[in-house]
Design a protein around this motif. Structure first.
Motif, PDB file in Angstrom:
ATOM      1  N   ILE A 172       0.842  -1.207   0.000  1.00 41.78           N
ATOM      2  CA  ILE A 172       0.000   0.000   0.000  1.00 41.78           C
ATOM      3  C   ILE A 172       0.869   1.245   0.000  1.00 41.78           C
ATOM      4  O   ILE A 172       0.618   2.201  -0.739  1.00 41.78           O
ATOM      5  CB  ILE A 172      -0.994  -0.042   1.174  1.00 41.78           C
ATOM      6  CG1 ILE A 172      -2.048  -1.117   0.889  1.00 41.78           C
ATOM      7  CG2 ILE A 172      -1.660   1.325   1.391  1.00 41.78           C
ATOM      8  CD1 ILE A 172      -3.108  -1.286   1.921  1.00 41.78           C
ATOM      9  N   GLY A 173       1.951   1.234   0.790  1.00 43.49           N
ATOM     10  CA  GLY A 173       2.854   2.384   0.817  1.00 43.49           C
ATOM     11  C   GLY A 173       3.494   2.608  -0.544  1.00 43.49           C
ATOM     12  O   GLY A 173       3.541   3.737  -1.047  1.00 43.49           O
ATOM     13  N   LEU A 174       3.954   1.535  -1.166  1.00 45.95           N
ATOM     14  CA  LEU A 174       4.638   1.678  -2.462  1.00 45.95           C
ATOM     15  C   LEU A 174       3.665   2.127  -3.548  1.00 45.95           C
ATOM     16  O   LEU A 174       3.998   2.965  -4.393  1.00 45.95           O
ATOM     17  CB  LEU A 174       5.308   0.354  -2.855  1.00 45.95           C
ATOM     18  CG  LEU A 174       6.520  -0.028  -1.985  1.00 45.95           C
ATOM     19  CD1 LEU A 174       6.972  -1.455  -2.284  1.00 45.95           C
ATOM     20  CD2 LEU A 174       7.693   0.935  -2.190  1.00 45.95           C
ATOM     21  N   GLU A 175       2.445   1.590  -3.522  1.00 45.15           N
ATOM     22  CA  GLU A 175       1.460   2.016  -4.531  1.00 45.15           C
ATOM     23  C   GLU A 175       1.105   3.490  -4.342  1.00 45.15           C
ATOM     24  O   GLU A 175       0.949   4.240  -5.306  1.00 45.15           O
ATOM     25  CB  GLU A 175       0.197   1.153  -4.439  1.00 45.15           C
ATOM     26  CG  GLU A 175       0.433  -0.253  -4.956  1.00 45.15           C
ATOM     27  CD  GLU A 175      -0.808  -1.122  -4.932  1.00 45.15           C
ATOM     28  OE1 GLU A 175      -1.869  -0.669  -4.444  1.00 45.15           O
ATOM     29  OE2 GLU A 175      -0.720  -2.274  -5.405  1.00 45.15           O
ATOM     30  N   THR A 176       0.982   3.906  -3.093  1.00 42.70           N
ATOM     31  CA  THR A 176       0.649   5.315  -2.827  1.00 42.70           C
ATOM     32  C   THR A 176       1.789   6.221  -3.291  1.00 42.70           C
ATOM     33  O   THR A 176       1.562   7.287  -3.868  1.00 42.70           O
ATOM     34  CB  THR A 176       0.372   5.510  -1.319  1.00 42.70           C
ATOM     35  OG1 THR A 176      -0.627   4.565  -0.930  1.00 42.70           O
ATOM     36  CG2 THR A 176      -0.123   6.910  -1.011  1.00 42.70           C
ATOM     37  N   ALA A 177       3.022   5.767  -3.070  1.00 42.37           N
ATOM     38  CA  ALA A 177       4.181   6.550  -3.528  1.00 42.37           C
ATOM     39  C   ALA A 177       4.155   6.675  -5.051  1.00 42.37           C
ATOM     40  O   ALA A 177       4.356   7.765  -5.603  1.00 42.37           O
ATOM     41  CB  ALA A 177       5.472   5.877  -3.065  1.00 42.37           C
ATOM     42  N   ALA A 178       3.876   5.561  -5.743  1.00 41.59           N
ATOM     43  CA  ALA A 178       3.856   5.579  -7.215  1.00 41.59           C
ATOM     44  C   ALA A 178       2.765   6.523  -7.714  1.00 41.59           C
ATOM     45  O   ALA A 178       2.981   7.318  -8.637  1.00 41.59           O
ATOM     46  CB  ALA A 178       3.622   4.166  -7.743  1.00 41.59           C
TER      47      ALA A 178
END
Ligand SMILES: Cc1cc2nc3c(=O)[nH]c(=O)nc-3n(C[C@H](O)[C@H](O)[C@H](O)COP(=O)(O)OP(=O)(O)OC[C@H]3O[C@@H](n4cnc5c(N)ncnc54)[C@H](O)[C@@H]3O)c2cc1C
Length: 419
Positions: A172-178
């Protein structure tokens, strides 16, 4: 075949006047309700959901919904009318506040009369884990990410040029960053473990995604423990790390995991241990009460397991509906799969990599595609297929057939891909 108390079959009059109450109108709750009807259950089904909207999909919240590529109606699992057509009573904006197991009653918020159940289903999912109070008090611009309501707030806050701090280097963190980078937001991601994706993937997969994010301009700090978040009034302004460094931000999104929602079950005296404990037929310690989805913990290959995925929410809930109607021929035995979208990269995971001892990397046929295969005792148990649907499908087939796949066969697919 499991024998449920007072079991009944389609066309059997003993269902008449029986009520199944489902707590939680998410992916698992909706799947159980619809499956009960498909299997011919003609009693009453009441789907009680605390959130104001009809059942919706969460995966797009951190992907296409956050970028604005899709709107809220495209999130819905089914158009709301489907529940009416299936005679499923959908109570949205309504919380189950308590259960009386002896009287088989559930109590509802808003002064509504209690519901009497024949069978009760927990599909309560989970809550985003908040930062510990010692790290942050409650700030308006420090947000967790689980619900549509959370996504609306994050989406409304994201503006080009602003600085978003993402706390947690899981999916979830990585998708939000992307998504933030797609929207022209400056992004710093902090992960307290020594690397991103520590809990869920091997080093090779983490390396791929770290590199992808760095190339897209995300600043990633690994092994970076948060000491505290400071601000004024309800607005946070900076995060202080253990090494004394500071990160100034406009918005912080917290993606540090899920806490299964077991509160009601625990209060009702149902066995819970990092989830609501169920057997292979989704029965809790009370034979009239079942559970499925993110809230349920079950024995998977000899260890208590909770799977947080859409696939599990659907399949376990459908198996639950079959069990409840005494129609499940065998215990639940899933073949897990999962996906994550970041930038133009699709990660597809088949299998469950718990206990792996070796990783074999196989290049894919296209530039940038690769698969990382997990082996335990020399036998393939899972794959992370990165922009490599062919490897994903192959792994699903092998795992689905229960084949004993070894390193040579895996390496063989690289040769085949090159043909
Ligand atoms: C941002 C995000 C991205 C994700 N991306 C992916 C992905 O790419 N792939 C994937 O496979 N999975 C993904 N997931 C995980 C997936 O969405 C979940 O595994 C799935 O939604 C679980 O379904 P569930 O029905 O068990 O729980 P939930 O969807 O959480 O539904 C539970 C519902 O129960 C309600 N509830 C709880 N207590 C009560 C009560 N007392 N009374 C009434 N209602 C109650 C809750 O409000 C909630 O609506 C993602 C999740 C998030 C948050």
């Amino acid at each position: 075949m499991v024998t449920s108390p007072q079991s009944a079959r389609p066309g059997d009059d003993s269902w008449r006047g029986k009520t199944v109450v489902i707590i939680g109108a998410g992916q698992a709750g909706a799947s159980a309700a619809l499956r009960l009807r498909r299997q011919g259950f003609d009693g009453e089904i009441i789907l009680v959901g605390e959130e104001p909207s009809a059942p919706y999909q969460r995966p797009p919240l951190s992907k296409k919904y956050l970028t604005g590529e899709i709107g809220e109606t495209q999130l819905l699992l089914k158009s709301e009318s489907v529940f009416g057509e299936q005679s499923i009573q959908l109570l949205t904006g309504c919380r189950v506040t308590g259960i009386d197991r002896a009287a088989r009653l559930v109590y509802l918020s808003g002064g509504r009369p209690p519901l009497k159940y024949w069978r009760l289903v927990f599909a309560t999912g989970g809550k985003a884990r908040p930062l510990p109070e010692s790290v942050a008090e409650s700030f308006d611009n420090v947000m967790t990410f689980r619900s549509l309501e959370d996504a609306r707030k994050i989406r409304a806050s994201l503006q080009p040029g602003m600085h978003m701090l993402v706390i947690g280097g899981g999916y979830i963190g990585l998708e939000t960053a992307a998504t933030g980078r797609k929207l022209g937001v400056d992004v710093t991601l902090v992960e307290s473990a020594d690397r991103i994706l520590r809990r869920v993937s091997c080093e090779a997969t983490a390396d791929y995604f770290r590199d992808l994010h760095l190339r897209n301009g995300v600043r990633i700090l690994e092994g970076a423990a948060l000491r505290g978040i400071e601000g004024e009034g309800r607005q946070a302004r900076l995060a202080r790390l253990d090494d004394g460094s500071e990160i100034v931000f406009d918005l912080a999104v917290v993606g540090i995991g899920l806490m299964p929602d077991t509160e009601l079950a625990e209060a009702a005296g149902i066995d819970c241990a990092s989830g609501i404990v169920v057997d292979g037929y989704e029965r809790t310690s009370d034979p009239f009460i079942f559970a499925a989805g993110d809230c349920a913990v079950f024995d998977y290959r000899g260890a208590p397991t909770r799977l947080e995925s859409v696939q599990n929410a659907i399949e376990q809930a459908e198996h639950l509906a079959d069990s409840l109607l005494d129609m499940a021929p065998s215990p639940y035995s899933p073949h897990p799969w999962f996906w994550s979208d970041q930038y133009d990269v699709k990660l597809q995971i088949a299998g469950f990599n718990r206990g792996y001892s070796q990783v074999v990397q196989v290049p894919g046929a296209r530039a940038g595609s690769v698969s990382n295969w997990y082996l335990r005792g020399g036998r393939m148990i899972a794959v992370d297929a990165i922009n490599d649907p062919r490897a994903f499908m192959q792994a699903k087939r092998w795992l689905g057939n229960g084949e004993d796949v070894r390193e040579e066969q895996i390496i063989g697919i690289a040769g085949a891909a090159a043909v």
